[in-house]
Design a protein around this motif. Sequence first.
Motif, PDB file in Angstrom:
ATOM      1  N   LEU A  40       0.843  -1.185   0.000  1.00 12.11           N
ATOM      2  CA  LEU A  40       0.000   0.000   0.000  1.00 12.11           C
ATOM      3  C   LEU A  40       0.884   1.242   0.000  1.00 12.11           C
ATOM      4  O   LEU A  40       1.964   1.249   0.601  1.00 12.11           O
ATOM      5  CB  LEU A  40      -0.912   0.027   1.224  1.00 12.11           C
ATOM      6  N   PHE A  41       0.405   2.282  -0.666  1.00  8.94           N
ATOM      7  CA  PHE A  41       1.101   3.573  -0.696  1.00  8.94           C
ATOM      8  C   PHE A  41       0.135   4.626  -0.167  1.00  8.94           C
ATOM      9  O   PHE A  41      -0.876   4.927  -0.805  1.00  8.94           O
ATOM     10  CB  PHE A  41       1.546   3.875  -2.130  1.00  8.94           C
ATOM     11  N   VAL A  42       0.408   5.142   1.012  1.00 10.56           N
ATOM     12  CA  VAL A  42      -0.431   6.186   1.594  1.00 10.56           C
ATOM     13  C   VAL A  42       0.252   7.542   1.428  1.00 10.56           C
ATOM     14  O   VAL A  42       1.463   7.627   1.255  1.00 10.56           O
ATOM     15  CB  VAL A  42      -0.734   5.927   3.086  1.00 10.56           C
ATOM     16  N   LEU A  43      -0.557   8.586   1.454  1.00 10.79           N
ATOM     17  CA  LEU A  43      -0.076   9.962   1.382  1.00 10.79           C
ATOM     18  C   LEU A  43       0.597  10.275   0.050  1.00 10.79           C
ATOM     19  O   LEU A  43       1.633  10.945  -0.015  1.00 10.79           O
ATOM     20  CB  LEU A  43       0.853  10.284   2.564  1.00 10.79           C
ATOM     21  N   GLY A  44      -0.019   9.798  -1.014  1.00 12.86           N
ATOM     22  CA  GLY A  44       0.369  10.175  -2.361  1.00 12.86           C
ATOM     23  C   GLY A  44      -0.688  11.075  -2.982  1.00 12.86           C
ATOM     24  O   GLY A  44      -1.571  11.590  -2.284  1.00 12.86           O
ATOM     25  N   SER A  45      -0.628  11.247  -4.279  1.00 12.09           N
ATOM     26  CA  SER A  45      -1.567  12.145  -4.957  1.00 12.09           C
ATOM     27  C   SER A  45      -3.007  11.702  -4.775  1.00 12.09           C
ATOM     28  O   SER A  45      -3.896  12.512  -4.484  1.00 12.09           O
ATOM     29  CB  SER A  45      -1.225  12.220  -6.451  1.00 12.09           C
ATOM     30  N   SER A  46      -3.275  10.404  -4.945  1.00 17.77           N
ATOM     31  CA  SER A  46      -4.640   9.900  -4.783  1.00 17.77           C
ATOM     32  C   SER A  46      -5.098   9.943  -3.338  1.00 17.77           C
ATOM     33  O   SER A  46      -6.292   9.817  -3.058  1.00 17.77           O
ATOM     34  CB  SER A  46      -4.742   8.463  -5.311  1.00 17.77           C
ATOM     35  N   SER A  47      -4.153  10.119  -2.413  1.00 16.58           N
ATOM     36  CA  SER A  47      -4.488  10.274  -0.992  1.00 16.58           C
ATOM     37  C   SER A  47      -4.823  11.715  -0.640  1.00 16.58           C
ATOM     38  O   SER A  47      -5.092  12.010   0.523  1.00 16.58           O
ATOM     39  CB  SER A  47      -3.310   9.820  -0.125  1.00 16.58           C
ATOM     40  N   GLU A  48      -4.757  12.624  -1.631  1.00 13.43           N
ATOM     41  CA  GLU A  48      -4.954  14.058  -1.405  1.00 13.43           C
ATOM     42  C   GLU A  48      -3.915  14.622  -0.433  1.00 13.43           C
ATOM     43  O   GLU A  48      -4.201  15.513   0.364  1.00 13.43           O
ATOM     44  CB  GLU A  48      -6.373  14.343  -0.905  1.00 13.43           C
ATOM     45  N   VAL A  49      -2.687  14.129  -0.534  1.00 11.30           N
ATOM     46  CA  VAL A  49      -1.666  14.519   0.436  1.00 11.30           C
ATOM     47  C   VAL A  49      -1.438  16.028   0.443  1.00 11.30           C
ATOM     48  O   VAL A  49      -1.147  16.610   1.497  1.00 11.30           O
ATOM     49  CB  VAL A  49      -0.345  13.767   0.160  1.00 11.30           C
ATOM     50  N   ALA A  50      -1.572  16.664  -0.710  1.00 11.09           N
ATOM     51  CA  ALA A  50      -1.325  18.103  -0.775  1.00 11.09           C
ATOM     52  C   ALA A  50      -2.326  18.907   0.044  1.00 11.09           C
ATOM     53  O   ALA A  50      -2.076  20.062   0.381  1.00 11.09           O
ATOM     54  CB  ALA A  50      -1.352  18.572  -2.232  1.00 11.09           C
ATOM     55  N   TYR A  51      -3.463  18.295   0.362  1.00 11.01           N
ATOM     56  CA  TYR A  51      -4.529  18.997   1.082  1.00 11.01           C
ATOM     57  C   TYR A  51      -4.536  18.681   2.582  1.00 11.01           C
ATOM     58  O   TYR A  51      -5.266  19.323   3.343  1.00 11.01           O
ATOM     59  CB  TYR A  51      -5.898  18.601   0.514  1.00 11.01           C
ATOM     60  N   LEU A  52      -3.776  17.690   3.006  1.00 10.17           N
ATOM     61  CA  LEU A  52      -3.867  17.225   4.387  1.00 10.17           C
ATOM     62  C   LEU A  52      -2.920  17.997   5.298  1.00 10.17           C
ATOM     63  O   LEU A  52      -1.788  18.297   4.925  1.00 10.17           O
ATOM     64  CB  LEU A  52      -3.539  15.732   4.459  1.00 10.17           C
ATOM     65  N   THR A  53      -3.391  18.283   6.500  1.00 10.16           N
ATOM     66  CA  THR A  53      -2.515  18.877   7.511  1.00 10.16           C
ATOM     67  C   THR A  53      -1.531  17.824   8.017  1.00 10.16           C
ATOM     68  O   THR A  53      -1.699  16.618   7.792  1.00 10.16           O
ATOM     69  CB  THR A  53      -3.334  19.400   8.695  1.00 10.16           C
ATOM     70  N   ASP A  54      -0.508  18.264   8.723  1.00  9.46           N
ATOM     71  CA  ASP A  54       0.442  17.314   9.292  1.00  9.46           C
ATOM     72  C   ASP A  54      -0.251  16.356  10.251  1.00  9.46           C
ATOM     73  O   ASP A  54       0.073  15.156  10.291  1.00  9.46           O
ATOM     74  CB  ASP A  54       1.569  18.054  10.013  1.00  9.46           C
TER      75      ASP A  54
END
Length: 301
Positions: A40-54
Amino acid sequence: MSLTGVIPPVCTPLTPDYEVDTASLVRLVDHLLTGGVNALFVLGSSSEVAYLTDAQRRTVLDTVVGHVAGQVPVLAGVIDMTTPRVLQHARVAVEAGASGLVATAPFYTRTHPDEIRTHFRTIAERGGLPLYAYDLPIAVHTKLSAPMLLELAAEGALAGVKDSSGDDGGLREVILGREAPFSVLTGSEVTVDSALWMGADGVVPGLGNVDPHGYVELYRCAARGDWQAARTEQERLVRLFEIVKVGGGRMGGSSSGLGAFKAALHLRGIIDCPITALPQTPLNDDEVGQIGKHLATAGLL
């Protein structure tokens, strides 16, 4: 850590008030594991990583790594503008128990290839986990060249690459030129069969959230050399991928694509709410209905 097979970039379900929906995230992870994915790959583009806070990033990491409990590797996107910020995310990923890191080239700042090399070398040296490069020029405005990737691979700085550049010639150059163990993963949903035929090791498909079984079947067909069956399954997935276009020209590509994945997951009963992070434009009822028709045609409803 040599990765092969199907490695979906996991979507991040949100509640109506834009917090991480951990219950839906766990169901999504179970859906992917049941589908037979290899990692699994979390916190990528499909994860909306650019929109998530730390804080939201940490919630995603803790939820997924904790629930997977070592069944498959979990790669953590540590995507940010500059090396110091990426290293902060890397420390959190290590603490959470991730198996590897995924980083893009620096962005926003104007960089030189030597600075990009320094970026990856520094993350590899200080990050504490195997590092995978994410070649995403549409978002970071820098193409990672085959010579650079092969150089960093030969040094041991990179364990692999997720190639979402759309440059099939460059992808083939990396496949042909690698000597050390180095995972070459295509980020394309629609040319997986041809990438595997060229010698790629696996696929990181956003659409794999919706239909992990389909991508696992495609990979298995290719692995046993049944290229006609692989092509047939790929063409079914190409038709399903049309869901990303239902938003048309009234919203950005991320809004349309990620909104489509989440709407499909909601229609399939996997996540509670299809909302995407602000300021993305939501799909309307007609568009969601169109996605439902695509799912039915693909045998998923």
